[in-house]
Each structure stands twice: as structure tokens, then as C-alpha cells.
Design a protein around this motif. Structure first.
Motif, PDB file in Angstrom:
ATOM      1  N   GLU A 245     -41.573  -9.330-149.167  1.00  0.00           N
ATOM      2  CA  GLU A 245     -40.770 -10.778-148.889  1.00  0.00           C
ATOM      3  C   GLU A 245     -41.768 -11.217-147.981  1.00  0.00           C
ATOM      4  O   GLU A 245     -41.150 -10.989-146.567  1.00  0.00           O
ATOM      5  N   LEU A 246     -42.674 -12.364-147.244  1.00  0.00           N
ATOM      6  CA  LEU A 246     -42.901 -12.279-146.184  1.00  0.00           C
ATOM      7  C   LEU A 246     -43.028 -13.990-146.416  1.00  0.00           C
ATOM      8  O   LEU A 246     -43.820 -15.109-147.122  1.00  0.00           O
ATOM      9  N   LEU A 247     -41.748 -14.485-145.354  1.00  0.00           N
ATOM     10  CA  LEU A 247     -41.647 -15.493-144.651  1.00  0.00           C
ATOM     11  C   LEU A 247     -42.229 -16.406-143.859  1.00  0.00           C
ATOM     12  O   LEU A 247     -42.547 -15.152-143.006  1.00  0.00           O
ATOM     13  N   ALA A 248     -42.511 -17.179-143.644  1.00  0.00           N
ATOM     14  CA  ALA A 248     -43.032 -18.265-142.505  1.00  0.00           C
ATOM     15  C   ALA A 248     -42.323 -17.667-141.061  1.00  0.00           C
ATOM     16  O   ALA A 248     -41.425 -17.603-141.369  1.00  0.00           O
ATOM     17  N   ALA A 249     -43.135 -17.665-139.891  1.00  0.00           N
ATOM     18  CA  ALA A 249     -42.998 -16.892-139.043  1.00  0.00           C
ATOM     19  C   ALA A 249     -42.091 -18.034-138.093  1.00  0.00           C
ATOM     20  O   ALA A 249     -42.639 -19.217-138.583  1.00  0.00           O
ATOM     21  N   ALA A 250     -41.024 -17.933-137.153  1.00  0.00           N
ATOM     22  CA  ALA A 250     -40.452 -18.615-136.334  1.00  0.00           C
ATOM     23  C   ALA A 250     -41.546 -19.439-136.050  1.00  0.00           C
ATOM     24  O   ALA A 250     -42.122 -19.144-135.772  1.00  0.00           O
ATOM     25  N   PRO A 251     -41.448 -20.464-135.520  1.00  0.00           N
ATOM     26  CA  PRO A 251     -41.962 -21.936-134.907  1.00  0.00           C
ATOM     27  C   PRO A 251     -41.914 -21.113-133.029  1.00  0.00           C
ATOM     28  O   PRO A 251     -41.017 -21.211-133.123  1.00  0.00           O
ATOM     29  N   LYS A 252     -43.565 -22.129-132.950  1.00  0.00           N
ATOM     30  CA  LYS A 252     -42.796 -21.687-131.015  1.00  0.00           C
ATOM     31  C   LYS A 252     -41.267 -22.677-130.356  1.00  0.00           C
ATOM     32  O   LYS A 252     -41.214 -23.715-131.043  1.00  0.00           O
ATOM     33  N   LEU A 253     -40.753 -22.022-129.498  1.00  0.00           N
ATOM     34  CA  LEU A 253     -39.703 -22.729-129.541  1.00  0.00           C
ATOM     35  C   LEU A 253     -39.912 -23.427-128.603  1.00  0.00           C
ATOM     36  O   LEU A 253     -40.843 -23.900-127.857  1.00  0.00           O
ATOM     37  N   GLU A 254     -39.206 -24.488-128.991  1.00  0.00           N
ATOM     38  CA  GLU A 254     -39.105 -25.961-128.294  1.00  0.00           C
ATOM     39  C   GLU A 254     -37.648 -26.917-127.974  1.00  0.00           C
ATOM     40  O   GLU A 254     -37.446 -27.002-128.647  1.00  0.00           O
ATOM     41  N   ILE A 255     -38.411 -26.566-126.490  1.00  0.00           N
ATOM     42  CA  ILE A 255     -36.908 -27.587-125.860  1.00  0.00           C
ATOM     43  C   ILE A 255     -37.009 -28.333-124.854  1.00  0.00           C
ATOM     44  O   ILE A 255     -38.496 -27.805-123.939  1.00  0.00           O
ATOM     45  N   GLU A 256     -36.237 -28.852-124.724  1.00  0.00           N
ATOM     46  CA  GLU A 256     -36.161 -30.050-123.498  1.00  0.00           C
ATOM     47  C   GLU A 256     -35.720 -29.731-122.331  1.00  0.00           C
ATOM     48  O   GLU A 256     -34.205 -29.932-121.733  1.00  0.00           O
ATOM     49  N   ARG A 257     -36.229 -28.961-121.626  1.00  0.00           N
ATOM     50  CA  ARG A 257     -35.806 -27.945-120.314  1.00  0.00           C
ATOM     51  C   ARG A 257     -34.885 -28.397-119.463  1.00  0.00           C
ATOM     52  O   ARG A 257     -33.340 -29.047-119.111  1.00  0.00           O
ATOM     53  N   SER A 258     -35.129 -29.785-119.233  1.00  0.00           N
ATOM     54  CA  SER A 258     -34.494 -31.026-118.195  1.00  0.00           C
ATOM     55  C   SER A 258     -33.420 -31.144-118.614  1.00  0.00           C
ATOM     56  O   SER A 258     -32.466 -31.809-117.846  1.00  0.00           O
ATOM     57  N   ALA A 259     -33.572 -32.042-119.962  1.00  0.00           N
ATOM     58  CA  ALA A 259     -32.686 -32.396-119.866  1.00  0.00           C
ATOM     59  C   ALA A 259     -31.145 -31.588-120.479  1.00  0.00           C
ATOM     60  O   ALA A 259     -30.217 -31.747-120.211  1.00  0.00           O
ATOM     61  N   TRP A 260     -32.010 -30.558-120.622  1.00  0.00           N
ATOM     62  CA  TRP A 260     -30.293 -29.058-121.418  1.00  0.00           C
ATOM     63  C   TRP A 260     -29.910 -28.804-119.297  1.00  0.00           C
ATOM     64  O   TRP A 260     -28.530 -28.949-119.876  1.00  0.00           O
ATOM     65  N   GLU A 261     -31.257 -28.848-119.126  1.00  0.00           N
ATOM     66  CA  GLU A 261     -29.961 -28.674-117.029  1.00  0.00           C
ATOM     67  C   GLU A 261     -29.364 -29.736-117.153  1.00  0.00           C
ATOM     68  O   GLU A 261     -28.058 -29.146-116.680  1.00  0.00           O
ATOM     69  N   ALA A 262     -29.735 -30.555-117.238  1.00  0.00           N
ATOM     70  CA  ALA A 262     -28.987 -31.703-117.034  1.00  0.00           C
ATOM     71  C   ALA A 262     -27.513 -32.022-117.778  1.00  0.00           C
ATOM     72  O   ALA A 262     -26.210 -31.969-116.643  1.00  0.00           O
ATOM     73  N   ARG A 263     -27.680 -31.462-118.644  1.00  0.00           N
ATOM     74  CA  ARG A 263     -25.971 -31.403-119.867  1.00  0.00           C
ATOM     75  C   ARG A 263     -25.417 -30.256-119.596  1.00  0.00           C
ATOM     76  O   ARG A 263     -24.327 -30.529-118.994  1.00  0.00           O
ATOM     77  N   LEU A 264     -25.815 -29.597-118.982  1.00  0.00           N
ATOM     78  CA  LEU A 264     -25.408 -28.305-118.294  1.00  0.00           C
ATOM     79  C   LEU A 264     -24.826 -28.076-117.141  1.00  0.00           C
ATOM     80  O   LEU A 264     -23.551 -27.592-117.059  1.00  0.00           O
ATOM     81  N   ARG A 265     -25.232 -29.211-115.904  1.00  0.00           N
ATOM     82  CA  ARG A 265     -24.966 -29.500-115.030  1.00  0.00           C
ATOM     83  C   ARG A 265     -23.232 -30.464-115.149  1.00  0.00           C
ATOM     84  O   ARG A 265     -22.696 -29.826-114.576  1.00  0.00           O
ATOM     85  N   GLU A 266     -23.668 -31.317-115.874  1.00  0.00           N
ATOM     86  CA  GLU A 266     -22.552 -32.039-116.009  1.00  0.00           C
ATOM     87  C   GLU A 266     -21.251 -31.250-116.824  1.00  0.00           C
ATOM     88  O   GLU A 266     -19.861 -31.764-116.585  1.00  0.00           O
ATOM     89  N   ILE A 267     -21.462 -30.597-118.076  1.00  0.00           N
ATOM     90  CA  ILE A 267     -20.253 -29.857-118.418  1.00  0.00           C
ATOM     91  C   ILE A 267     -19.577 -28.302-117.161  1.00  0.00           C
ATOM     92  O   ILE A 267     -18.496 -28.522-116.936  1.00  0.00           O
ATOM     93  N   SER A 268     -20.316 -27.925-116.618  1.00  0.00           N
ATOM     94  CA  SER A 268     -20.412 -27.382-115.504  1.00  0.00           C
ATOM     95  C   SER A 268     -19.685 -28.044-114.371  1.00  0.00           C
ATOM     96  O   SER A 268     -18.479 -27.264-113.683  1.00  0.00           O
ATOM     97  N   GLY A 269     -20.204 -29.205-113.683  1.00  0.00           N
ATOM     98  CA  GLY A 269     -19.250 -30.063-113.031  1.00  0.00           C
ATOM     99  C   GLY A 269     -18.111 -30.467-113.465  1.00  0.00           C
ATOM    100  O   GLY A 269     -17.424 -30.873-112.223  1.00  0.00           O
ATOM    101  N   VAL A 270     -17.000 -30.279-114.517  1.00  0.00           N
ATOM    102  CA  VAL A 270     -16.051 -30.174-114.835  1.00  0.00           C
ATOM    103  C   VAL A 270     -15.230 -29.653-114.092  1.00  0.00           C
ATOM    104  O   VAL A 270     -13.518 -30.212-114.309  1.00  0.00           O
ATOM    105  N   PHE A 271     -15.500 -28.908-114.374  1.00  0.00           N
ATOM    106  CA  PHE A 271     -14.317 -27.478-113.767  1.00  0.00           C
ATOM    107  C   PHE A 271     -14.501 -27.545-111.393  1.00  0.00           C
ATOM    108  O   PHE A 271     -13.408 -26.921-111.079  1.00  0.00           O
ATOM    109  N   LYS A 272     -15.165 -28.451-111.551  1.00  0.00           N
ATOM    110  CA  LYS A 272     -15.201 -28.976-109.349  1.00  0.00           C
ATOM    111  C   LYS A 272     -13.287 -30.067-109.571  1.00  0.00           C
ATOM    112  O   LYS A 272     -12.889 -29.958-108.777  1.00  0.00           O
ATOM    113  N   GLN A 273     -12.425 -30.264-110.666  1.00  0.00           N
ATOM    114  CA  GLN A 273     -11.488 -30.290-110.502  1.00  0.00           C
ATOM    115  C   GLN A 273     -10.288 -30.288-110.570  1.00  0.00           C
ATOM    116  O   GLN A 273      -9.551 -30.652-110.606  1.00  0.00           O
ATOM    117  N   TYR A 274     -10.899 -28.976-110.794  1.00  0.00           N
ATOM    118  CA  TYR A 274      -9.540 -27.231-111.169  1.00  0.00           C
ATOM    119  C   TYR A 274      -9.945 -26.772-110.243  1.00  0.00           C
ATOM    120  O   TYR A 274     -10.425 -25.786-110.236  1.00  0.00           O
TER     121      TYR A 274
END
Length: 590
Positions: free
Chosen positions: A188-217
Motif C-alpha cells: 500500500e503506497l499512500l501519498a507522502a506527508a506534505p511539507k509542514l506548514e506553520i505560521e510560527r509567529s502566530a503560534w509563538e504569540a498564542r503560546l506567549r498569551e497562554i503561558s502569560g496566564v501564570f504570571k497572575q499566580y
């Protein structure tokens, strides 16, 4: 000992560091690429040229050379992986990296399927692992595979000699099954996984906001928010004629936070979000709400009382129940645990006999991509021995029917059922994929709670326990140690018989022995929950899922967790301005 199932980067298994091998979405059939062509050609050459069946002349000594055995089986498995890892803490990025790698596992078997170089303690002698060139340079790929095959052949020769010697001096084995099963070739030969596409700057901003929650504690002294995105294509070819190519896509967001109580006990909470693509992870609002709830609960745990050792009725939530079944039952139904001098073989002699209450059934179904719309980590299309994934009915109406089989036979089971799994660089063994527990004796959550109170009252207890969330556990399956298990809850409540409000407690772990624990299940809830995580055992860390309803048990045993002696931080954290409309300031302190 087997490692536990875990939904975050703690303990013996790490959800953010898994070997992400294993899902194959539908795709159009295609022809061999350069990598598969090189694997095929080098494998054919090795099978033709390695070993000799008749003695020749040693070119060095000019004397008759000893004949060398030809491989009866050879396989090449390649994981071609591209991934991105981003992590943050307290609102700042701590890591943002991407990588690409190709890793080849070459397996060489000498002797015969009945007895080969992998017998007994020599199972890993078949495997050689090397990195491959990243580009499609066929000559370079072939040269690396040639070198790995040559190394593997030498290791296999040495191991086969040891196996044959040991067979002459040891007592007869309990299970005299063969070392390798005969299986139908798969293509069984299925199509290979495509090149990984990620908006890194957008995800970095999301992770900064999530981890920033802990500043309040200020009482939370460690946090980490990690994102792993991976696209991988797995290739497998064997001398039997199997040829498989399948893609895999993983996206995982893990949030971990820790604190320490005044008495020195370390406490942590984990939230894990898993999907088959970055775009399928929950939106930011959902993640932030979960993060805040987790942080508040962790702060509450600091002042919660330590529960004393307990033996009595309890409810395990669906997630807790899922981990319980994975640890207590699932590991003991893995095929290789049914043979060998060291294995405890808890259920080996109980085939077609009841091991659970009659209202419970258990299956493992890696063909499922999701459950009620939620993705399952344990999905794969082909296992790591090139066998198609299959649903296996392990327990039907309480009666044990079969085991999770790789290509290592055991008594009464000579064939694989598509559960030979391994992390790259490890030999496949029978492992869990998606463990699904179903029940025909279900009640609502409210009814289950009232049944808990009634059981506690009948047992003379002031309260029963409710295990709401759980992180991990481990199971001991070797016969030199007690056949015991331990599961580590994160959130536990006392549910009082007299109607007082539930009380949050800490410092408890569930312990016991499997047959006793499994037969004390009285009833289950009317809906199933999912636990996605990573499981570590002898064949490495692999992604798994467990699905189960909440369950009421008439008796469960707990013990106190390790206390710890270090005190909380002496100096409070520096004040931090919180990014909000009021620009509030976290003042620190304990």
C-alpha cells in the motif's frame, strides 16, 4: 515494568517527545519514489549476496571457510520526519526550532522462523539503526543501507551462535512457540506527508498569551506551554514482499504547571490538546479557559489536606478509568507478556474465562481516527512490522478472548493481529493502540454518585473518593516482582455520606493487583471519555489512546505519595504587570 500512559511532558513518558509514527489518512495510490527504489534494490542485493550455504576458501588463511547462514528475513523501515517545536513560559518564548530527519531501522533475521537470532534475551540483535541522507540521492541512501545491513548481519551472526549454545544448556522453555510468524505480504503506497506548514509567529504569540496566564499566580513556580507539530512519512519494505508507505500528521499542545505545598509536597497539573493538524487544535478562547481553571485548581491543591491511606469505594472519572484500564489490563494483554521466563503472565492461562464483570467488554481498535469527533492518538493504518491495523476484541462480556499480537508468536496465537509497534530504533512488540472499554450496565453521573455514597455507608466509611483527573501510572508485569500497578491521580475529592460538600484532597496514589481490582467494578457511567497520551515500554515511546466510561468500584486501595522535604521558594517572585485593561500587578508571595 511498563511505562504509563501520560498526557504531558512528565514522568517516564513525554507527550511532547513521542515517536509520531502512525496515522495514514486516505490518499491516492502512487508509484515508488527514489527512497523506496533504493530500499527495494539494496534489500534484494543483500538477500542475494549475504551468507553462503556451502563452505568456500578463506582468502586470508587459504583454508576452507566456515559456511555463513543466509538471512531468511530482511526488512528496511524508514521514518522521514519534519517537525516544529515551540515552547514558552511566563509569557516568553523559550524555544522555537524546526528539524528534519530520516532514520532507518534495518532488521536481519538468521536461522529460521522457528529459532532465530532474536530468541529469548537476544530480541534486539536483529535491529540496526542509522540516519539516512535527507535528500533523494539514491547512491548515498544505498550506501548507508548497505553499511547498516552489514553491521546488522554481523550482530545477528553473533547472537545466533549464542542462542544455539544456550539452547544446549538450558531447561525446556514453558512456551516453545516460534520466534517469527508467517504473514501475508502487504502493498500500500499512500501519498507522502506534505511539507509542514506553520505560521510560527502566530503560534509563538498564542503560546506567549497562554503561558502569560501564570504570571497572575505567584504560587505557581514553574510553567511550560509546548507545541509540537510533525509531518512524517513511514516506509517499510521486507524480503517477503511487503511494501508500505503511509503518512502521519500530529499536532499537540501541552500545558504543564507546578507548585509546592508548605509541607514540601510537589504538585502539578497538565492539560493536553491533540489533533491531526494544527488547524484542528482548539481555538485560543477554549485553551485559555482550561489554563485558568488548571491554575486555580493547582493553587487550591496547595492548601488541600493530605488524604490518609484508604481502602473503600470510589468513582474514577472517564479519563481516570481510561488510564486505569490501560495500565491494569491493557499492558497485561500484550502478546509478548504471555511468554518468557521473566513475565508474570497474569492472564495467560485465563483464555475463554471471565476476567471482568459480564457487563464490560474491551477492544483495541487502531483503525479509529477519532471518537465522537475527538482525535485518537493511537490511530495508525499499518503497524511497525508492515501489518495492517486491525480491531481486536480482547474481552467480550467479561471473558478474555485474545491478546495484542506482533509477529512474535505465543502459545495458541501464531499470527500477528496488527499490533507490532515501536519507537524508531526499537524492536516492535505487541502494544496498545486505541483501547476502547464499553459497558452494558450504565447509569447517569448523578446516579453513580448516589451509588458511591450508598457503598461507602455500607462499608462503614464517612466518605468515598472521586478521582477526577489523572496523569500517569505504571504496571509491573515481571514475575520477580509483585504483579502490581500504581496510578497517579491529580485531582481527588472526598464525597461525604452525610451530604457535606466535596473536599479536595492531595497526596494519594492508587495501588493494587489487577485481578482483584478489575473484579470490583460495580457499574459505569453512561458516556465515555478519552485519554490521549504517550506510553513507554520495552519497544519505546508510542502514542496511545484509551476510551472508557466513569466507573464505580466497591473497593480501591490508595497510599500516600512521596512527601518531599524542600520548602516553597523563600523569596516571593518579582512583581509582574499583567497584560489586561486594568494593568493589574501580581505582588508575589506565598
Amino acid at each position: 515494568m511498563t511505562g504509563a500512559v501520560l498526557g504531558a511532558a512528565v514522568c517516564a513518558m513525554q507527550a511532547g517527545a513521542s515517536d509520531p509514527k502512525k496515522t495514514a489518512p486516505a490518499a491516492e495510490v502512487k508509484t515508488d519514489g527514489v527512497l523506496l527504489q533504493a530500499m527495494d534494490a539494496e534489500m534484494a542485493r543483500a538477500m542475494a549476496d549475504l551468507g553462503s550455504t556451502a563452505p568456500g576458501i578463506d582468502p586470508k588463511t587459504k583454508q576452507p571457510a566456515q559456511p555463513q547462514p543466509k538471512p531468511y528475513f530482511l526488512s528496511y523501515s524508514v521514518a522521514d520526519n519534519e517537525n516544529v517545536n515551540i515552547s514558552a513560559q511566563y509569557g516568553a518564548i523559550t524555544n522555537s526550532t524546526g528539524s528534519r530527519q530520516r532514520i532507518a531501522d534495518v532488521q536481519v533475521r538468521l536461522g529460521s522462523p522457528t529459532l532465530d537470532n532474536t530468541h529469548g534475551d537476544h530480541r534486539t540483535s536483529a535491529l540496526t539503526t542509522l540516519p539516512l541522507p535527507l535528500n533523494d540521492d539514491r547512491a548515498a541512501i544505498a550506501r548507508t543501507l548497505w553499511y547498516a545491513t552489514n553491521r546488522g548481519y554481523g550482530r545477528a551472526l553473533d547472537a545466533l551462535l549464542k542462542v544455539k549454545t544456550e539452547q544446549q544448556v538450558r531447561a525446556k522453555e514453558e512456551d516453545v512457540s516460534a520466534d517469527f510468524s508467517a504473514e501475508k505480504p502487504e502493498t500500500e503506497l499512500l501519498a507522502a506527508a506534505p511539507k509542514l506548514e506553520i505560521e510560527r509567529s502566530a503560534w509563538e504569540a498564542r503560546l506567549r498569551e497562554i503561558s502569560g496566564v501564570f504570571k497572575q499566580y505567584p504560587d505557581i513556580y514553574y510553567d511550560n506551554v509546548g507545541l509540537e507539530a510533525s509531518n512524517e512519512t513511514d516506509y517499510f519494505v521486507s524480503s517477503e514482499g511487503t511494501k508500505v508507505e503511509s503518512p502521519n500528521h500530529v499536532a499537540r499542545l501541552v500545558i504543564v504547571a507546578r507548585t509546592r505545598a508548605a509541607d514540601g509536597m510537589d504538585l502539578f497539573r497538565v492539560e493536553t490538546f491533540e489533533a491531526d493538524a494544527l488547524g484542528h487544535l482548539p481555538d485560543q478562547k477554549v485553551v485559555l479557559e482550561k489554563t485558568v481553571a488548571m491554575a486555580k485548581n493547582l493553587v487550591d491543591l496547595r492548601s488541600a489536606p493530605i488524604t490518609e491511606p484508604y481502602n473503600g469505594p470510589a468513582i474514577l472519572s472517564g479519563r481516570a478509568s481510561a488510564v486505569f484500564f490501560h495500565e491494569v489490563l491493557g499492558h497485561r494483554l500484550e502478546g509478548q507478556r504471555q511468554r518468557g521466563d521473566e513475565e508474570g503472565q497474569t492472564f495467560t492461562k485465563l483464555l475463554n474465562k471471565p476476567i471482568l464483570p459480564t457487563f464490560l467488554s474491551v477492544a483495541d481498535d487502531p483503525t479509529l481516527r477519532d471518537f465522537n469527533g475527538q482525535p485518537l492518538s493511537g490511530h495508525y493504518a499499518f503497524d511497525d512490522e508492515g501489518q495492517p491495523a486491525r480491531k481486536v476484541e480482547l474481552v467480550q462480556d467479561g471473558v478474555l478472548k485474545t491478546f495484542l499480537m506482533s509477529r512474535l508468536p505465543v502459545a495458541s496465537f501464531a499470527q500477528s493481529n496488527g499490533h507490532g509497534r515501536a519507537e524508531t530504533g526499537k524492536m516492535p512488540t505487541g502494544r496498545q493502540g486505541n483501547l476502547i472499554v464499553t459497558s452494558t450496565k450504565t447509569v447517569t453521573d448523578a446516579e453513580l454518585r448516589e451509588m458511591l455514597k450508598a457503598e461507602a455507608k455500607k462499608a462503614g466509611k464517612a466518605y468515598g473518593l472521586f478521582f477526577e483527573d489523572i496523569s500517569s501510572g505504571f504496571a509491573v508485569t515481571t514475575r520477580r516482582s509483585p504483579q502490581a500497578f500504581q496510578v497517579i491521580p491529580l485531582v481527588v475529592y472526598r464525597v461525604f455520606v452525610d451530604g457535606r460538600p466535596d473536599e479536595l484532597v492531595r497526596g494519594v496514589s492508587i495501588v493494587g493487583t489487577p485481578q482483584a481490582a478489575l473484579n470490583r467494578i460495580i457499574a459505569t457511567g453512561d458516556h465515555q471519555d478519552i485519554f490521549n497520551g504517550v506510553c513507554g515500554a520495552e519497544s519505546g515511546q508510542i502514542p496511545v489512546s484509551a476510551v472508557a466510561p466513569a466507573m464505580l468500584v466497591s473497593e480501591i486501595e490508595t497510599q500516600r505519595q512521596s512527601q518531599g522535604t524542600a520548602r516553597p521558594p523563600i523569596v516571593p517572585p518579582p512583581p509582574v504587570k499583567v497584560a489586561s485593561s486594568g494593568a493589574a500587578v501580581a505582588k508575589g508571595g506565598r
